[in-house]
Write an enzyme that holds these catalytic residues in place. Structure first.
Site, PDB file in Angstrom:
ATOM      1  CG  HIS A  28      32.520  43.559  44.871  1.00 20.90           C
ATOM      2  ND1 HIS A  28      33.022  43.509  44.070  1.00 20.90           N
ATOM      3  CD2 HIS A  28      31.855  43.999  44.735  1.00 20.90           C
ATOM      4  CE1 HIS A  28      32.972  43.330  43.375  1.00 20.90           C
ATOM      5  NE2 HIS A  28      31.582  43.362  43.170  1.00 20.90           N
ATOM      6  CG  LEU A  44      36.675  37.989  43.736  1.00 17.39           C
ATOM      7  CD1 LEU A  44      37.657  38.310  43.876  1.00 17.39           C
ATOM      8  CD2 LEU A  44      36.625  37.117  42.661  1.00 17.39           C
ATOM      9  CB  THR A  95      35.889  34.113  53.409  1.00 21.53           C
ATOM     10  OG1 THR A  95      34.390  34.597  51.814  1.00 21.53           O
ATOM     11  CG2 THR A  95      35.997  34.503  53.826  1.00 21.53           C
ATOM     12  NE  ARG A 114      47.359  40.299  39.107  1.00 20.79           N
ATOM     13  CZ  ARG A 114      46.850  39.241  38.044  1.00 20.79           C
ATOM     14  NH1 ARG A 114      46.635  40.201  36.994  1.00 20.79           N
ATOM     15  NH2 ARG A 114      47.614  38.427  37.921  1.00 20.79           N
ATOM     16  NE  ARG A 122      46.147  32.260  41.817  1.00 22.76           N
ATOM     17  CZ  ARG A 122      44.138  32.011  41.746  1.00 22.76           C
ATOM     18  NH1 ARG A 122      43.975  33.072  42.984  1.00 22.76           N
ATOM     19  NH2 ARG A 122      44.256  31.286  42.031  1.00 22.76           N
TER      20      ARG A 122
HETATM   21  C1  GAR Z   1      37.269  51.173  43.423  1.00 18.88           C
HETATM   22  O1  GAR Z   1      35.570  51.830  42.760  1.00 18.88           O
HETATM   23  C2  GAR Z   1      36.879  49.360  44.106  1.00 18.88           C
HETATM   24  O2  GAR Z   1      35.215  49.279  45.057  1.00 18.88           O
HETATM   25  C3  GAR Z   1      37.500  48.528  42.749  1.00 18.88           C
HETATM   26  O3  GAR Z   1      38.663  49.405  41.706  1.00 18.88           O
HETATM   27  C4  GAR Z   1      38.286  50.956  42.632  1.00 18.88           C
HETATM   28  C5  GAR Z   1      39.815  51.505  42.836  1.00 18.88           C
HETATM   29  O4  GAR Z   1      39.789  52.672  42.629  1.00 18.88           O
HETATM   30  N1  GAR Z   1      37.477  47.259  43.704  1.00 18.88           N
HETATM   31  C6  GAR Z   1      37.220  46.277  42.897  1.00 18.88           C
HETATM   32  O5  GAR Z   1      36.723  46.423  41.402  1.00 18.88           O
HETATM   33  C7  GAR Z   1      37.989  44.566  43.543  1.00 18.88           C
HETATM   34  N2  GAR Z   1      36.878  43.600  42.603  1.00 18.88           N
HETATM   35  P1  GAR Z   1      40.588  53.656  43.740  1.00 18.88           P
HETATM   36  O6  GAR Z   1      41.869  52.753  43.449  1.00 18.88           O
HETATM   37  O7  GAR Z   1      40.226  54.837  43.002  1.00 18.88           O
HETATM   38  O8  GAR Z   1      40.898  53.135  45.130  1.00 18.88           O
END
Ligand code: GAR
Length: 198
Positions: free
Chosen positions: A112, A147, A144, A94, A68
């Site tokens: 999220h 996660l 932060t 990631r 990473r």
């Molecule tokens: C969204 O629902 C976002 O909240 C989620 O991925 C999707 C991306 O959609 N994020 C996560 O799950 C982060 N852990 P998008 O590419 O259409 O914005």
């Protein structure tokens, strides 16, 4: 008026949240999009960003095979060149190292798809359904080292309907994400960290 804040956005997929963020940053908005970067060159969001006139960068994480820090060293190059004041994670899938997070302490946001602190990590909608929750939603928070924790800057809620599947719930929550993230970014870029509740 002071110079608009410079915003870099990290994506992994379609980038629908990224588009809403970019489109919101116009007129008297206190920020401007300066870069959209992805860990996947085939992410549909990259082309969409380019069409909106935002510079893009793609750094494939796969050749780094789990290293990473090495991946992030490459990812950092276009980011640092864009001199962002604020970094927005928008569907960036990631996990970032504590060292990367520390560089942007207090100026990196994430969206999220759950009502944090409920359901950090993946499969948030299925987990809300399995728990029989009456409400679901999304959260924008400061990133932060741990996660999906970090100070909450905004939350939006939706009702869970009896006939919901993970897909229908995800679609309804995504609609709220599109309202919440621009509202939080506008406030944050103006120096106001009080949370937005929708
Ligand atoms: C969204 O629902 C976002 O909240 C989620 O991925 C999707 C991306 O959609 N994020 C996560 O799950 C982060 N852990 P998008 O590419 O259409 O914005």
């Amino acid at each position: 008026m002071s110079e608009p804040k410079r915003v870099a956005i990290l994506i992994s997929g379609g980038g629908s949240n990224m588009i809403r963020l970019v489109e919101s940053m116009e007129g008297d908005h206190p920020a401007r999009a300066v870069l959209v970067a992805s860990n996947d060159a085939s992410a549909a969001g990259l082309e969409r960003a380019a069409r909106l006139g935002v510079p893009t960068a793609a750094i494939d994480h796969r050749p780094f095979k789990g290293d990473r820090a090495a991946f992030e060293a490459e990812l950092l190059k276009p980011i640092l060149a864009a001199k962002p004041d604020i970094l927005c994670l928008a569907g960036f899938m990631r996990v970032l190292t504590p060292a990367f997070v520390a560089r942007f302490e207090g100026r990196m946001l994430n969206i999220h798809p759950s009502l944090l602190p409920l359901y950090p990590g993946l499969h948030t909608h299925q987990r809300a359904l399995d728990a029989g929750d009456a409400e679901a939603g999304c959260t924008v928070h400061e990133v932060t080292a741990v996660l999906d924790t970090g100070p909450i800057l905004g939350q939006a809620r939706v009702a869970v309907e009896p006939e919901d599947t993970a897909e229908t719930l995800a679609a309804r929550v995504l609609g709220m994400e599109h309202r919440l993230y621009p509202a939080v970014l506008r406030r944050f870029a103006a120096g106001d960290r009080s949370p937005v509740w929708l």
